[in-house]
Design a protein around this motif. Structure first.
Motif, mmCIF file in Angstrom:
data_model
loop_
_atom_site.group_PDB
_atom_site.id
_atom_site.type_symbol
_atom_site.label_atom_id
_atom_site.label_comp_id
_atom_site.label_asym_id
_atom_site.label_seq_id
_atom_site.Cartn_x
_atom_site.Cartn_y
_atom_site.Cartn_z
ATOM 1 N N THR A 81 0.831 -1.214 0.000
ATOM 2 C CA THR A 81 0.000 0.000 0.000
ATOM 3 C C THR A 81 0.865 1.263 0.000
ATOM 4 O O THR A 81 2.021 1.238 0.407
ATOM 5 N N ASP A 107 0.812 5.728 0.770
ATOM 6 C CA ASP A 107 0.454 6.589 1.897
ATOM 7 C C ASP A 107 0.347 8.042 1.429
ATOM 8 O O ASP A 107 1.176 8.513 0.657
ATOM 9 N N ARG A 163 -3.577 5.505 4.413
ATOM 10 C CA ARG A 163 -3.158 4.387 3.583
ATOM 11 C C ARG A 163 -3.904 4.422 2.245
ATOM 12 O O ARG A 163 -5.124 4.630 2.217
ATOM 13 N N GLY A 166 -4.620 2.627 -1.742
ATOM 14 C CA GLY A 166 -4.535 1.426 -2.567
ATOM 15 C C GLY A 166 -5.088 1.645 -3.954
ATOM 16 O O GLY A 166 -6.135 2.283 -4.113
ATOM 17 N N TYR A 186 -6.286 -4.514 3.060
ATOM 18 C CA TYR A 186 -5.640 -4.679 1.748
ATOM 19 C C TYR A 186 -5.045 -6.086 1.659
ATOM 20 O O TYR A 186 -4.968 -6.804 2.660
#
Ligand code: FES
Length: 568
Positions: free
Chosen positions: A145, A147, A152, A154, A309
């Protein structure tokens, strides 16, 4: 070396010539007497999801050689979602033909299929199913992932979320550009429950991948060890003559469908699994799939419907943790590439541990499966909705149709301030199906018109004959069959018509009297063919592609179904 000799009319001469040329690669007679394991090289400079393919090939090579085989890599075409015009789905069948014919044309005793990005895994499995030579799938694995300001991120659920915020004027150009650099932070496939993750998990459930292979992130050393093990196992598959038709059985497909439902997986997977099964003469019955969905809860808490995730699912034990929960629903005796059944694989896996990514069967996230199948006069051949990603308040909804005739029309008018549209209307996109677009692009995620987005509207009921990315979310009806381009009911929808969606009752209705529909049906004319429709792959595609309920495979590639699943 004798497999699939080049035709010169003299087999011994063909073999003699083949040996002469392969020796120019530097192989010894000893090497050439070993089981030959082909490895599909799906690397491309355009495909970041496959960036690690060279190192995976190195690891597979090592595994093959340690097990006493000879690894030989060969190229196939590759497909990345953002680098396949008009859409990767248009080219999936071409890749499957490439894989099938190259596996068949070359003297391989087994093949390691390296895929990852959305269409590559189904294309390789379709090809391998048709070639029916021992095969094992190795996926590149999910990305880690990213940032942004401590949040976070994705790909590509957050691509869409941030783009929607940009369209609504909530963030400026500088911020959206900063986000753009963080959405795909490593090599690998999209790390939410998009099509790549879904197909990886379904492939492991199908038995075509070694246990644990679906979730290991692309950049972890464990991924390399898994690749090495896949290479070693390919040598054993060659010796055991364990062919795909013995693994991809009706029971195995039922397990894959169960997993698709329980993970809240991508709607694309139903099209791909139908296409793969179709190569083996197995038909997938959409109504049976829907019945299965009523008794298969969503257990996995991943984006876009949840909060985790793929790397979290890997840490939670990957598919095995899901299968352990689902065991009462599985066909445990289905054989896998390990040479053991899926039930034996689960029993041999390490015991589970405390985690919060996979729920127990007794406490699911959503009590039904992620995907529901709709029928009605608007979709006599079926339509799909990802109910786990839809707004509760729109699951039963009647609204006024706002129609876009094509993708071009949508692009031109959706943000027009003069567009007559309200939040409770139904956005309808036509001509985005298998033949219409062509290639059934992931255009089903029709953007919320800008003027509504700016007023804070986040979701609307949307309908099309297109697909939707597995990373997307919303109250979106997809795969309407038959599609507009062949005169399906969607072609008859006019602006202002009322449409009723009732997901609990599985109905999708165009509320127009039948006499009026019949009048429109008689007046409907197919679009005039374009100049580019008359030649090449596009001609073949338009003449041969089937509808979504048959997997959008080419009609001449599928095998006539002799069995239908899921069984009642
Ligand atoms: Fe390749 Fe998402 S773009 S997996």
């Amino acid at each position: 070396m004798r497999r699939g000799l080049t035709a010169y009319g003299d087999e011994e001469f063909s073999l003699f010539l083949r040996k002469a040329f392969i020796k120019a690669m530097g192989y010894s007679d000893d090497a050439l007497e070993r089981p030959i394991v082909g490895i599909t090289n799906t690397y491309s400079g355009f495909n970041a999801c496959h960036r690690t393919v060279p190192e995976l090939i190195e690891a597979v090579n090592r595994g093959v050689m340690l097990a006493g085989g000879l690894p030989v890599e060969f190229p196939t075409i590759t497909l990345h979602e953002s680098f396949a015009h008009p859409t990767s789905m248009y080219l999936r069948n071409l890749m499957s033909i490439d894989a099938e014919e190259m596996i068949r044309a070359q003297p391989v005793d087994a093949v390691v299929l390296i895929g990852g990005c959305d269409k590559t895994v189904p294309a390789l499995l379709m090809g391998a199913a048709s070639a029916n030579i021992p095969a094992i799938m190795l996926v590149t694995g999910p990305m880690l992932t990213g940032d942004h300001h401590g949040e976070r991120l994705g790909a590509c659920t957050d691509c869409r979320r941030f783009w929607a915020r940009f369209r609504a004027g909530e963030i400026d150009e500088r911020e959206i550009n900063a986000v753009n650099a963080k959405l795909a932070p490593s090599a690998g496939t999209c790390m939410v429950m998009g099509t790549a993750s879904t197909m990886a998990l379904c492939t492991e459930a199908l038995g075509m991948m070694l246990p644990g292979g679906a979730c290991i992130p692309a950049v972890m050393s464990e991924r390399m060890r898994h690749a090495e093990a896949s290479g070693a196992r390919a040598v054993a598959l060659a010796k055991e003559r364990l062919t795909p038709d013995r693994i991809m059985t009706p029971d195995a497909f039922e397990n894959a469908l169960r997993v698709l439902l329980s993970i809240g997986g991508s709607t694309n997977a139903i099209v791909h699994l139908t296409a793969i099964a179709g190569r083996l003469g197995i038909g997938i019955d959409l109504d049976g799939f829907d019945r299965m969905g009523r008794e298969t809860p969503v257990l996995v808490d991943l984006k876009p419907t949840g909060c985790h995730y793929m790397e979290d699912l890997d840490k939670a034990g990957g598919l095995t943790t899901i299968l352990r929960e689902m065991r009462p629903l599985l066909k445990s005796t289905a054989l896998t590439v390990t040479g053991k059944t899926i039930g034996e694989n689960i029993a041999e896996a390490p015991v589970g541990w405390k985690q919060d990514v996979v729920r127990p069967l007794s406490n699911p996230i959503f009590k039904e499966g992620g995907i529901a199948v709709l029928r009605g006069n608007l979709a006599p051949g079926g339509a799909i909705i990802k109910q786990s990603a839809a707004s509760r308040e729109l699951m039963r909804h009647t609204g006024r149709a706002v129609v876009f005739e094509s993708l071009e029309d949508l692009a031109k008018r959706v943000d027009d301030p003069k567009l007559d549209v309200n939040a409770d209307d139904v956005l309808v996109l036509k001509n985005a199906g298998p033949k219409g677009a062509p290639g059934m692009p992931e255009a089903g995620y029709i953007p919320i018109p800008k003027k509504l987005a700016k007023r804070g509207v986040k979701d609307m009921m949307r309908i099309s004959d297109a697909r939707m990315s597995g990373t997307a979310f919303g109250s979106i009806v997809l795969h309407v069959t038959p599609e507009t381009a062949v005169g399906g009911a969607l072609a008859l929808v006019g602006n202002g018509d009322r449409i009723r969606l009732d997901v609990p009752a599985r109905r999708l209705e165009l509320l127009v009297p039948e006499a009026e529909l019949e009048k429109r049906r008689k007046a409907w004319k197919p679009a005039r063919p374009r100049k580019e429709d008359a030649r090449g792959y596009r001609k073949l595609f338009l003449e041969s592609v089937t509808q979504a309920d048959r997997g959008c495979d080419f009609d001449f590639l599928a095998t006539r179904s002799t069995i239908r699943i899921p069984k009642a």
